[in-house]
Design a protein around this motif. Structure first.
Motif, PDB file in Angstrom:
ATOM      1  N   THR A 186      32.160  30.279  41.479  1.00  0.00           N
ATOM      2  CA  THR A 186      32.276  30.982  42.763  1.00  0.00           C
ATOM      3  C   THR A 186      33.049  30.214  43.823  1.00  0.00           C
ATOM      4  O   THR A 186      33.352  30.781  44.880  1.00  0.00           O
ATOM      5  CB  THR A 186      30.871  31.283  43.315  1.00  0.00           C
ATOM      6  N   ASP A 187      33.369  28.948  43.573  1.00  0.00           N
ATOM      7  CA  ASP A 187      34.016  28.126  44.588  1.00  0.00           C
ATOM      8  C   ASP A 187      35.482  27.871  44.260  1.00  0.00           C
ATOM      9  O   ASP A 187      35.933  28.023  43.125  1.00  0.00           O
ATOM     10  CB  ASP A 187      33.293  26.774  44.719  1.00  0.00           C
ATOM     11  N   GLY A 188      36.223  27.450  45.278  1.00  0.00           N
ATOM     12  CA  GLY A 188      37.612  27.062  45.102  1.00  0.00           C
ATOM     13  C   GLY A 188      38.575  28.224  45.287  1.00  0.00           C
ATOM     14  O   GLY A 188      38.180  29.378  45.497  1.00  0.00           O
ATOM     15  N   SER A 189      39.853  27.916  45.195  1.00  0.00           N
ATOM     16  CA  SER A 189      40.881  28.938  45.397  1.00  0.00           C
ATOM     17  C   SER A 189      41.024  29.860  44.184  1.00  0.00           C
ATOM     18  O   SER A 189      41.674  30.902  44.263  1.00  0.00           O
ATOM     19  CB  SER A 189      42.233  28.265  45.671  1.00  0.00           C
ATOM     20  N   ARG A 190      40.420  29.475  43.069  1.00  0.00           N
ATOM     21  CA  ARG A 190      40.531  30.249  41.835  1.00  0.00           C
ATOM     22  C   ARG A 190      39.137  30.340  41.191  1.00  0.00           C
ATOM     23  O   ARG A 190      38.892  29.780  40.116  1.00  0.00           O
ATOM     24  CB  ARG A 190      41.524  29.538  40.907  1.00  0.00           C
ATOM     25  N   PRO A 191      38.195  31.044  41.842  1.00  0.00           N
ATOM     26  CA  PRO A 191      36.834  31.125  41.286  1.00  0.00           C
ATOM     27  C   PRO A 191      36.850  31.752  39.898  1.00  0.00           C
ATOM     28  O   PRO A 191      37.458  32.802  39.689  1.00  0.00           O
ATOM     29  CB  PRO A 191      36.091  32.015  42.296  1.00  0.00           C
ATOM     30  N   TRP A 192      36.170  31.119  38.966  1.00  0.00           N
ATOM     31  CA  TRP A 192      36.257  31.554  37.577  1.00  0.00           C
ATOM     32  C   TRP A 192      35.736  32.967  37.363  1.00  0.00           C
ATOM     33  O   TRP A 192      36.214  33.684  36.491  1.00  0.00           O
ATOM     34  CB  TRP A 192      35.471  30.594  36.676  1.00  0.00           C
ATOM     35  N   ALA A 193      34.743  33.363  38.139  1.00  0.00           N
ATOM     36  CA  ALA A 193      34.096  34.657  37.902  1.00  0.00           C
ATOM     37  C   ALA A 193      35.022  35.837  38.161  1.00  0.00           C
ATOM     38  O   ALA A 193      34.822  36.918  37.603  1.00  0.00           O
ATOM     39  CB  ALA A 193      32.837  34.780  38.757  1.00  0.00           C
ATOM     40  N   TRP A 194      36.012  35.650  39.000  1.00  0.00           N
ATOM     41  CA  TRP A 194      36.938  36.764  39.288  1.00  0.00           C
ATOM     42  C   TRP A 194      38.368  36.252  39.531  1.00  0.00           C
ATOM     43  O   TRP A 194      39.139  36.845  40.265  1.00  0.00           O
ATOM     44  CB  TRP A 194      36.446  37.576  40.488  1.00  0.00           C
ATOM     45  N   ALA A 195      38.727  35.157  38.866  1.00  0.00           N
ATOM     46  CA  ALA A 195      40.040  34.548  39.094  1.00  0.00           C
ATOM     47  C   ALA A 195      41.182  35.504  38.781  1.00  0.00           C
ATOM     48  O   ALA A 195      42.212  35.511  39.464  1.00  0.00           O
ATOM     49  CB  ALA A 195      40.179  33.279  38.256  1.00  0.00           C
TER      50      ALA A 195
END
Length: 470
Positions: free
Chosen positions: A103-112
């Motif tokens: 959920t964090d960062g510029s490229r969250p894995w859950a909805w990258a």
């Protein structure tokens, strides 16, 4: 090179060579095109392999320090330079934050992948809400066919090319068998006329008109993988839908290659991989399109939901209360099975950002001239007639009309194709061989130059001479 807009590539080459006072086959023509190419800077965003790094190159006959002649974007695109940076960012985030990377960062894995759908939509001429990045191409084709192929006793056929890409053929056949039908009766396969290599648009439309009342789905390629033929997707879509058929396309060889207008053409569904012209790396994340007119179609999502229910019933029953109900998002988003692998999202992002520096219209303009220049040189140095003395025999089976092809020219040879391929490999050429006698050559406008094409023709002459000497 806007001044040449609308001219046939052959006429452009003639005018440029005349103004330079040289032969159309002179390297000066290639140099002129490269100097005046508004898209030449895009090449710097990709990593071009060196000849010395290629496994089959022969350093006794070619300089290992040179960049190879890479004309294989129709099979695997080159690596964007930003790929490594993006991958390292996510590996670092995983190492530092663990599960919080979802959920964090510029490229969250859950909805990258959501951040890329607008970029992909521009490439294929769709609305962002009509595109989903997910799975592999054949998985997506199965999912789409589960929803759009709804056979009845009278309307049960699927129209496809007789020489469709094998995995497409197998997918369609398996979908027909899944419904308890016989592929011999329900697969309607189109072949070129006797003595011809490609399908005529008129013959495709005639088949739809004649058989349309029995066709449930028209399922063709956007660009035919073997011949490089670009189908008239707009006309095929209109003809199929007028007869009550759903119309879908495998755009594996079209996406990133030709200008698509999936939304405006009213195509019902489409799917494509991203490792060819879209440069996402081997096994890269694929994509699917469902037109917005189907966004809220209960009939489409119902079949898919039932399949999911069968596959996931034990998980649902063991993890949720009995009253839980699966709620799918409307349209193509409802086909997603999970969040997408972040390590596959990264290279696709790197590539789509390069596409976003230009437009498919601009890439297509360059592509028409680049491929036309290749065709011009082939016709200058080689003959289609085996009986013509003094010239090696090379036949182009891709349509000569630039509007009926993309980047790729498929070349048929009178000498054993494997020998030609091996001699090209020894000289630092990367292309694609297809038995029994075809090389697929694809100058890609994102990173190929006109000088690449000229170098290829010179190398092909040497390779054919070596074949004759064996």
């Amino acid at each position: 090179m806007e001044e040449f807009s609308g001219l046939h590539p052959r006429e452009v080459v003639r005018r440029v060579s005349s103004s330079l006072g040289c032969s159309p086959s002179s390297p000066q023509v290639a140099a002129y095109f490269d100097e005046n190419d508004d898209l030449r800077h895009l090449r710097q965003h990709f990593l071009m392999p060196k000849v010395a790094d290629l496994p089959a190159s022969d350093l006794s006959i070619v300089d290992g320090g040179e960049e190879c002649i890479y004309l294989c974007g129709n099979s695997l695109g080159l690596q964007p330079k930003m790929t490594r940076k993006y991958l390292e960012e996510e590996l670092d985030k995983w190492a530092r934050t663990g599960v919080h990377g979802h959920t964090d960062g510029s490229r969250p894995w859950a909805w990258a992948e959501n951040n890329l759908e607008d970029l992909m939509a521009k490439v294929v001429g769709a609305k962002t809400s009509e595109v989903a990045l997910m799975n592999g191409l054949t998985v997506n084709l199965h999912l789409l066919m589960l929803s759009f192929y709804k056979p009845t006793q009278s309307r049960h056929k699927v129209l496809l090319e007789a020489k469709a890409f094998p995995s497409d053929h197998y997918a369609v056949e398996s979908q027909i068998r899944l419904r308890g039908l016989n592929p011999r009766h329900s697969m309607l396969m189109l072949s070129p006329r006797e003595g011809e290599e490609t399908l005529r648009t008129a013959d495709i439309l005639e088949a739809i008109e004649k058989e349309g009342d029995s066709i449930a789905v028209v399922m063709l390629s956007g660009v035919q993988y073997y011949t490089g033929q670009l189908f008239d997707m707009a006309a095929i879509t209109q003809a199929g839908q007028q007869k009550g058929c759903f119309v879908g396309f495998d755009c594996a060889h079209a996406a990133g290659n030709v200008e698509l207008k999936l939304h405006d053409w009213g195509v019902d569904f489409a799917c494509w991989c991203s490792y060819k012209y879209l440069n996402s790396g081997a096994g890269g994340l694929a994509a699917a399109f469902v037109h917005e007119k189907h966004q809220h179609s209960i009939q489409i999502v119902l079949i898919f939901a039932l399949v999911l229910l069968f596959v996931t019933s034990m998980i649902i029953l063991s993890n949720f209360p009995p009253f839980s109900v699966m709620e799918l998002q409307p349209g193509v988003s409802g086909f997603r099975l999970s969040n997408q692998p972040i390590l596959l999202v990264c290279p696709l992002q790197a590539s789509l950002e390069v596409f976003n520096l230009t437009s498919m219209q601009a890439l297509r303009r360059k592509s028409v001239l680049l491929t036309g220049y290749l065709e011009n040189l082939i016709q200058h140095y080689f003959s289609e007639d085996p009986a013509e003395p003094g010239k090696p025999h090379v036949r182009i089976i891709t349509p000569s009309d630039p509007q009926q092809r993309g980047c790729q020219l498929s070349l048929a040879f009178s000498v054993p194709i494997r020998k030609v391929y091996q001699e090209l490999e020894r000289r630092g050429v990367v292309c694609d061989m297809r038995e029994p006698n075809v090389l697929r050559i694809a100058p890609t406008p994102l990173y190929n130059s006109f000088s690449d094409v000229h170098r290829f023709i010179s190398t092909l002459k040497d390779a054919l001479a070596a074949c004759r000497g064996q």
